[in-house]
Design an enzyme around this catalytic site. Structure first.
Site, PDB file in Angstrom:
ATOM      1  N   GLU A  35      12.225  23.652 -13.722  1.00  0.00           N
ATOM      2  CA  GLU A  35      11.893  24.896 -13.007  1.00  0.00           C
ATOM      3  C   GLU A  35      10.763  24.719 -11.991  1.00  0.00           C
ATOM      4  O   GLU A  35      10.707  25.432 -10.998  1.00  0.00           O
ATOM      5  CB  GLU A  35      11.511  26.013 -13.997  1.00  0.00           C
ATOM      6  CG  GLU A  35      12.705  26.768 -14.553  1.00  0.00           C
ATOM      7  CD  GLU A  35      13.485  27.557 -13.486  1.00  0.00           C
ATOM      8  OE1 GLU A  35      12.850  28.154 -12.597  1.00  0.00           O
ATOM      9  OE2 GLU A  35      14.717  27.557 -13.551  1.00  0.00           O
ATOM     10  N   GLY A  36       9.838  23.796 -12.242  1.00  0.00           N
ATOM     11  CA  GLY A  36       8.762  23.542 -11.280  1.00  0.00           C
ATOM     12  C   GLY A  36       9.344  23.076  -9.949  1.00  0.00           C
ATOM     13  O   GLY A  36       8.998  23.588  -8.879  1.00  0.00           O
ATOM     14  N   HIS A  37      10.268  22.103 -10.023  1.00  0.00           N
ATOM     15  CA  HIS A  37      10.921  21.626  -8.799  1.00  0.00           C
ATOM     16  C   HIS A  37      11.730  22.756  -8.146  1.00  0.00           C
ATOM     17  O   HIS A  37      11.739  22.900  -6.926  1.00  0.00           O
ATOM     18  CB  HIS A  37      11.885  20.476  -9.108  1.00  0.00           C
ATOM     19  CG  HIS A  37      11.245  19.270  -9.724  1.00  0.00           C
ATOM     20  ND1 HIS A  37      11.518  18.860 -11.009  1.00  0.00           N
ATOM     21  CD2 HIS A  37      10.350  18.376  -9.225  1.00  0.00           C
ATOM     22  CE1 HIS A  37      10.834  17.761 -11.277  1.00  0.00           C
ATOM     23  NE2 HIS A  37      10.114  17.445 -10.223  1.00  0.00           N
ATOM     24  N   GLN A  61       4.601   3.662  -6.470  1.00  0.00           N
ATOM     25  CA  GLN A  61       3.550   4.519  -7.022  1.00  0.00           C
ATOM     26  C   GLN A  61       3.365   4.324  -8.518  1.00  0.00           C
ATOM     27  O   GLN A  61       2.567   5.013  -9.142  1.00  0.00           O
ATOM     28  CB  GLN A  61       3.797   5.988  -6.673  1.00  0.00           C
ATOM     29  CG  GLN A  61       4.989   6.628  -7.338  1.00  0.00           C
ATOM     30  CD  GLN A  61       5.308   7.986  -6.734  1.00  0.00           C
ATOM     31  OE1 GLN A  61       5.775   8.100  -5.603  1.00  0.00           O
ATOM     32  NE2 GLN A  61       5.058   9.039  -7.480  1.00  0.00           N
ATOM     33  N   GLY A 147       3.939  20.734  -5.175  1.00  0.00           N
ATOM     34  CA  GLY A 147       3.408  21.545  -6.263  1.00  0.00           C
ATOM     35  C   GLY A 147       1.923  21.299  -6.487  1.00  0.00           C
ATOM     36  O   GLY A 147       1.445  20.171  -6.349  1.00  0.00           O
ATOM     37  N   LYS A 149       0.702  21.330  -9.287  1.00  0.00           N
ATOM     38  CA  LYS A 149       0.635  20.550 -10.523  1.00  0.00           C
ATOM     39  C   LYS A 149      -0.017  19.194 -10.217  1.00  0.00           C
ATOM     40  O   LYS A 149      -0.837  18.699 -10.980  1.00  0.00           O
ATOM     41  CB  LYS A 149       2.060  20.372 -11.063  1.00  0.00           C
ATOM     42  CG  LYS A 149       2.259  19.253 -12.045  1.00  0.00           C
ATOM     43  CD  LYS A 149       1.919  19.713 -13.414  1.00  0.00           C
ATOM     44  CE  LYS A 149       2.061  18.663 -14.494  1.00  0.00           C
ATOM     45  NZ  LYS A 149       2.698  17.428 -14.182  1.00  0.00           N
ATOM     46  N   MET A 184       5.104  22.354 -16.730  1.00  0.00           N
ATOM     47  CA  MET A 184       6.379  21.625 -16.714  1.00  0.00           C
ATOM     48  C   MET A 184       6.197  20.265 -16.056  1.00  0.00           C
ATOM     49  O   MET A 184       5.470  20.137 -15.070  1.00  0.00           O
ATOM     50  CB  MET A 184       7.432  22.421 -15.967  1.00  0.00           C
ATOM     51  CG  MET A 184       7.877  23.612 -16.748  1.00  0.00           C
ATOM     52  SD  MET A 184       9.368  24.287 -16.036  1.00  0.00           S
ATOM     53  CE  MET A 184       9.544  25.710 -17.103  1.00  0.00           C
TER      54      MET A 184
HETATM   55  P1  AMP Z   1       7.837  14.734  -9.136  1.00  0.00           P
HETATM   56  O1  AMP Z   1       9.330  14.759  -9.201  1.00  0.00           O
HETATM   57  O2  AMP Z   1       7.173  14.785 -10.461  1.00  0.00           O
HETATM   58  O3  AMP Z   1       7.307  13.680  -8.214  1.00  0.00           O
HETATM   59  O4  AMP Z   1       7.432  16.115  -8.453  1.00  0.00           O
HETATM   60  C1  AMP Z   1       8.002  16.540  -7.241  1.00  0.00           C
HETATM   61  C2  AMP Z   1       7.268  17.770  -6.775  1.00  0.00           C
HETATM   62  O5  AMP Z   1       7.378  18.797  -7.753  1.00  0.00           O
HETATM   63  C3  AMP Z   1       5.768  17.539  -6.563  1.00  0.00           C
HETATM   64  O6  AMP Z   1       5.356  18.223  -5.393  1.00  0.00           O
HETATM   65  C4  AMP Z   1       5.170  18.149  -7.803  1.00  0.00           C
HETATM   66  O7  AMP Z   1       3.837  18.603  -7.625  1.00  0.00           O
HETATM   67  C5  AMP Z   1       6.098  19.302  -8.043  1.00  0.00           C
HETATM   68  N1  AMP Z   1       6.016  19.747  -9.442  1.00  0.00           N
HETATM   69  C6  AMP Z   1       6.191  18.999 -10.554  1.00  0.00           C
HETATM   70  N2  AMP Z   1       5.975  19.733 -11.664  1.00  0.00           N
HETATM   71  C7  AMP Z   1       5.661  20.982 -11.233  1.00  0.00           C
HETATM   72  C8  AMP Z   1       5.321  22.206 -11.894  1.00  0.00           C
HETATM   73  N3  AMP Z   1       5.255  22.298 -13.227  1.00  0.00           N
HETATM   74  N4  AMP Z   1       5.047  23.280 -11.139  1.00  0.00           N
HETATM   75  C9  AMP Z   1       5.080  23.205  -9.774  1.00  0.00           C
HETATM   76  N5  AMP Z   1       5.403  22.083  -9.093  1.00  0.00           N
HETATM   77  C10 AMP Z   1       5.690  20.993  -9.811  1.00  0.00           C
END
Ligand code: AMP
Length: 282
Positions: A35-37, A61, A147, A149, A184
């Site tokens: 849901e964050g994504h 990374q 995000g 996050k 999340m």
């Molecule tokens: P990732 O796939 O973990 O590299 O995250 C991709 C994008 O999703 C990044 O901009 C993160 O900050 C964002 N993101 C991951 N988790 C969350 C969350 N719980 N709430 C908001 N954005 C998120």
């Protein structure tokens, strides 16, 4: 929804959309969408005429001892979720095209990568800024959504875009949490039931710090002492704190006294899983 597996297809599509005068909003991710994504995709949907998602687990990374090989992957599930959010194009490159033989050019953002996660993951942000710069060159977005996050990542990307004159608006979105408050994360899948329960101490300690700040506490060291003991007690000995810091939310320099905007940022291990969480006091 278009799915592109090559840089040339992705670039040709973006070129055509831009020539037609359409604004491209872009959400870069490593997949295993939650849901964050999806909240970022919804924001992007509103901000652009076309919405692009990238799914790429970026090896540069990750440090050698980190979880690159076992990072969760679910392309079919991700594509279904992206389609449901009205995504127009998904870019799914592979390592050979992103990092061809003799690759040797990196983007290094200096000061804001030194503290917090940069201190414990030395080359992490070099990998992030490099891959995001490459993705921006390929997708050519007008707007990109990240995000809060990963608050430090957002600060690093904003700095890179300013410093390198990249014509991309950077938008930050609030942290999306589980109903019980856990932020999340694709990495939450790694947690055992006990570790997951212990991990709730992170968000709870942020709430506790918020109470202290609202009642007038200004001293970062007293707030951080409370946060640390809170995580140790509520985490029932299962949490190992990597850092708990109060920093200026723009420079990411340590603050001795709360001065807004301040960021309280946490990283801790629940078992082998490294979790991060934060709260910004604006
Ligand atoms: P990732 O796939 O973990 O590299 O995250 C991709 C994008 O999703 C990044 O901009 C993160 O900050 C964002 N993101 C991951 N988790 C969350 C969350 N719980 N709430 C908001 N954005 C998120």
């Amino acid at each position: 929804m278009q799915i592109f597996h090559t840089i040339s297809e992705m670039r040709a599509w973006s070129n055509a959309e831009k020539l037609a005068g359409r604004r491209i909003a872009f959400v870069p991710t490593m997949g295993a969408l939650h849901e964050g994504h999806l909240s970022l995709l919804r924001e992007g949907r509103m901000r652009g005429d076309r919405l692009v998602l990238s799914i790429y687990v970026n090896p540069t990374q990750f440090a050698p001892a980190e979880d690159l090989a076992k990072y969760p992957r679910d392309l079919e599930g991700d594509l279904a979720k992206a389609r449901a959010e009205g995504t127009d194009a998904v870019f799914v490159p592979n390592d050979a095209m992103m990092y061809p033989e003799r690759f040797q050019t990196y983007v290094t953002v200096e000061e804001v990568t030194k503290s917090l996660c940069g201190a414990s993951r030395p080359k992490h942000f070099r990998g992030v800024s490099t891959v995001v710069a490459k993705l921006f060159n390929i997708v050519q977005p007008d707007t990109a959504i990240f995000g809060e996050k990963d608050f430090q990542q957002l600060v690093v990307i904003r700095r890179m875009v300013l410093d390198l004159n990249m014509p991309v608006d950077i938008v930050g979105c609030p942290i999306v949490r589980e109903p019980d408050g856990l932020a999340m994360s694709s990495r939450n899948k790694y947690l055992s039931a006990e570790e997951r329960a212990a991990a709730l101490s992170l968000n709870r300690s942020l709430i506790e710090a918020g109470r202290m700040i609202e009642s007038g506490e200004k001293r970062a060291d007293s707030i951080l002492a409370r946060v640390r003991s809170f995580i140790e007690d509520e985490g029932k000995g299962l949490m190992r704190i990597d850092y708990a810091s109060i920093v200026d939310a723009e420079t990411l320099r340590d603050l001795a006294q709360i001065k807004q905007p301040a960021l309280l940022a946490l990283a801790a291990f629940a078992g082998k899983t490294r979790l991060i969480d934060n709260r910004c006091f604006r």
